[in-house]
Design a protein around this motif. Structure first.
Motif: not given
Length: 193
Positions: A61-65, A97-103
């Motif tokens: 989760a931290q990596l994705g953030q 996939d980590r930057v195309v995020i709803a919201g």
């Protein structure tokens, strides 16, 4: 100005897209004295494929953030994107996939999706073994069309490609393709600076 530089080629020092993306970043650094550069090598430090994260405190989760924060902070994104099997490398898809995020970078509305990542500029350093911008293989170009579509979906419409095509046709053709791509860097970068 903040710049995010991504490379996705697995070819290391033999990579045409890495050579071109580095040349683009070098030109931008010469033109913009206060340029802040963040670099992410998606092959040397690959992102795992996206899966739902249950624990917001987990390393995944931290990596994705971190990846999302780098993207959101950038004014200009330079992507070294070779064509692999008519599309993009899976390493680059894992980043997308980590930057195309709803919201975060888009939202759904009554009128359809709306991009939230507006005001950014993307320059793609593309390398291709064959010629796919025109001719009989043009219908097989799922690299450039995909990148334009996904970036447009999140609101980025200022996307330019610096393309070296036919680099596997022969040594002479490769030299000419790279030289032609390098020649176009100045005019593309001037618009970004």
């Amino acid at each position: 100005m903040k710049l995010l530089h991504l490379d996705a080629s697995s070819l290391g020092q033999h990579s045409v897209s890495r050579e071109l993306s580095a040349a683009i970043v070098d030109q931008l650094a010469r033109d913009v004295s206060s340029l802040e550069i963040t670099y992410r090598d998606l092959t040397a430090q690959p992102l795992p494929h996206w899966t739902p994260v249950q624990d917001a405190e987990s390393p995944a989760a931290q990596l994705g953030q971190d990846v999302l924060d780098e993207f959101k902070a950038a004014d200009v994104i330079v992507i070294g994107a070779p064509m692999y099997n008519f599309s993009i490398p899976s390493q680059l898809k894992a980043w997308i996939d980590r930057v195309v995020i709803a919201g975060q970078t888009f939202r759904y509305t009554e009128n359809g999706p709306q991009g939230l990542a507006t005001g950014k500029r993307v320059i793609v350093a593309s390398s291709r073994g064959g010629v796919y911008s025109s001719g009989p293989a043009a219908g097989l170009d799922f690299q450039e069309n995909y990148l334009r579509a996904v970036l447009g979906f999140i609101g980025i419409t200022d996307v330019q490609f610096i393309r070296a095509e036919g680099v596997s046709i022969g040594a002479e053709h490769k030299v000419k393709a790279i030289a032609s791509a390098r020649d176009s860097i100045g005019s593309v970068v001037t618009k970004a600076a």
